[in-house]
Design a protein around this motif. Sequence first.
Motif, PDB file in Angstrom:
ATOM      1  N   ASN A   1      43.545  43.077  49.925  1.00 21.07           N
ATOM      2  CA  ASN A   1      42.804  42.193  50.681  1.00 21.07           C
ATOM      3  C   ASN A   1      42.203  42.490  51.932  1.00 21.07           C
ATOM      4  OD1 ASN A   1      42.893  40.497  48.394  1.00 21.07           O
ATOM      5  ND2 ASN A   1      44.485  39.000  49.110  1.00 21.07           N
TER       6      ASN A   1
ATOM      7  N   ARG B   1      35.088  35.276  45.910  1.00 17.67           N
ATOM      8  CA  ARG B   1      35.729  34.076  45.387  1.00 17.67           C
ATOM      9  C   ARG B   1      35.132  33.490  44.013  1.00 17.67           C
ATOM     10  NH1 ARG B   1      37.472  31.414  50.851  1.00 17.67           N
ATOM     11  NH2 ARG B   1      35.676  32.157  51.448  1.00 17.67           N
TER      12      ARG B   1
ATOM     13  N   VAL C   1      48.999  32.171  41.741  1.00 21.49           N
ATOM     14  CA  VAL C   1      47.621  31.926  41.637  1.00 21.49           C
ATOM     15  C   VAL C   1      47.167  30.966  40.582  1.00 21.49           C
ATOM     16  CG1 VAL C   1      45.608  33.575  40.868  1.00 21.49           C
ATOM     17  CG2 VAL C   1      47.592  34.669  42.100  1.00 21.49           C
TER      18      VAL C   1
ATOM     19  N   THR D   1      44.793  29.472  37.949  1.00 24.74           N
ATOM     20  CA  THR D   1      43.628  29.718  37.259  1.00 24.74           C
ATOM     21  C   THR D   1      43.356  28.631  36.205  1.00 24.74           C
ATOM     22  OG1 THR D   1      44.728  30.962  35.313  1.00 24.74           O
ATOM     23  CG2 THR D   1      43.949  32.098  37.552  1.00 24.74           C
TER      24      THR D   1
ATOM     25  N   ILE E   1      42.497  34.724  47.764  1.00 23.38           N
ATOM     26  CA  ILE E   1      41.672  34.996  46.661  1.00 23.38           C
ATOM     27  C   ILE E   1      40.497  35.337  46.892  1.00 23.38           C
ATOM     28  CG2 ILE E   1      43.382  34.036  44.889  1.00 23.38           C
ATOM     29  CD1 ILE E   1      40.327  32.073  45.910  1.00 23.38           C
TER      30      ILE E   1
ATOM     31  N   SER F   1      38.817  38.607  44.835  1.00 22.95           N
ATOM     32  CA  SER F   1      39.173  38.126  43.550  1.00 22.95           C
ATOM     33  C   SER F   1      39.464  39.503  42.549  1.00 22.95           C
ATOM     34  CB  SER F   1      38.455  37.109  42.787  1.00 22.95           C
ATOM     35  OG  SER F   1      36.962  37.765  42.473  1.00 22.95           O
TER      36      SER F   1
ATOM     37  N   VAL G   1      42.968  40.563  43.468  1.00 21.21           N
ATOM     38  CA  VAL G   1      44.113  39.656  42.763  1.00 21.21           C
ATOM     39  C   VAL G   1      44.065  39.876  41.194  1.00 21.21           C
ATOM     40  CG1 VAL G   1      44.889  37.252  42.508  1.00 21.21           C
ATOM     41  CG2 VAL G   1      43.768  38.095  44.450  1.00 21.21           C
ATOM     42  N   ARG G   2      43.002  39.836  40.565  1.00 24.50           N
ATOM     43  CA  ARG G   2      42.897  40.000  39.144  1.00 24.50           C
ATOM     44  C   ARG G   2      43.619  41.408  38.527  1.00 24.50           C
ATOM     45  NH1 ARG G   2      40.414  37.637  35.429  1.00 24.50           N
ATOM     46  NH2 ARG G   2      39.185  36.125  36.801  1.00 24.50           N
TER      47      ARG G   2
ATOM     48  N   ILE H   1      39.837  32.456  38.462  1.00 26.53           N
ATOM     49  CA  ILE H   1      40.792  32.165  39.303  1.00 26.53           C
ATOM     50  C   ILE H   1      40.173  31.135  40.318  1.00 26.53           C
ATOM     51  CG2 ILE H   1      41.490  33.462  41.711  1.00 26.53           C
ATOM     52  CD1 ILE H   1      41.589  36.078  40.123  1.00 26.53           C
TER      53      ILE H   1
ATOM     54  N   CYS I   1      45.062  29.994  45.294  1.00 18.46           N
ATOM     55  CA  CYS I   1      46.112  30.615  45.194  1.00 18.46           C
ATOM     56  C   CYS I   1      47.217  29.836  46.202  1.00 18.46           C
ATOM     57  CB  CYS I   1      46.405  31.974  45.619  1.00 18.46           C
ATOM     58  SG  CYS I   1      46.238  32.502  47.347  1.00 18.46           S
TER      59      CYS I   1
END
Length: 227
Positions: free
Chosen positions: A65, A77, A132, A134, A174, A177, A180-181, A192, A195
Motif C-alpha cells: 500500500n 478501491r 477485510v 467483502t 483497501i 485493492s 490486498v487481494r 472488496i 477494511c
Amino acid sequence: MRVQTYDEVVHGRRSIRGFLDKPVPRSLIEEVLTMAMRAPSSHNTQPWNFTVVTGEPLANIRAGNVERNLAGVPDSREFRKDVGQGAQHRARQIEVAKQLFGVLGIAREDTEKRTDWVLRGFRQFDAPVAVVVTYDRDLHGGDIAPFDCGGVTNALVNAAWSRGLGCVINSQGIMQSPVVREHAGVPDDQVIMICVAMGWPDDSFVANGVVTNRKSVADAARFVGFD
C-alpha cells in the motif's frame, strides 16, 4: 473480562488509531464475528464475508500500500466513491482532522508529519489485525449488499469494543485493492468493500482519546404524525 452493556458500547466507543504490539487471539475474533453477523440483512441474504489478516501477509499489504501510494498509483478501491461533498459534510471532515492534528501537535504547515499520518492509514494504522469485508460479486452493482456490509461492519466494531478491542473503519487500507487481494488471498468472486483495523488500544496514543461531535436528533430527524 466484564462485557459492556449496549449503552456503554454505543456511548463509549471511539475510533482507535494506535494499537499495542500485542496479538489478538483467533478465538476472540471469531467470537466478535459471530456477534457481528447477527446484524440485520435484507431478505436474510447475508452477502458479507470476512478475510482476517495478521502477521506476514498483513505486513506485505502495508508495504505494498505504502509503495504504490508513494509512487502515485491511482486509487483502485472497488466500491463507488462519493461524487462530491456538500459544505456541511466537508466541514465535519475538517473538524475531526483538526481534532486529531490538534492533540497530536501536527501543525498545518508540517507536511512531513501530515504525510506520515496519511501513511499510517495505508499501513492499517499498524494494527495487529485487519479485517477485510467483502461481498459476493454476483450482487455487485446494487446498493443492498454494500448497505448490509455497512450494517455488519458497524456491528463488528461495536462487538469488538464490548470485548476490549479497538477498531477503526479504514478505506485507505483497501485503496490499493490489488495489493490486498493478492496478499490476503481474497477470491475473485468477492468484491472488496472496506477494511477494519483491529487490536488492543494503546491508551498512551493521544489520538485514541478523540471523540467526534455528532448531529443532534433535532438536526437529523423529522417526526411526522406525532402529537
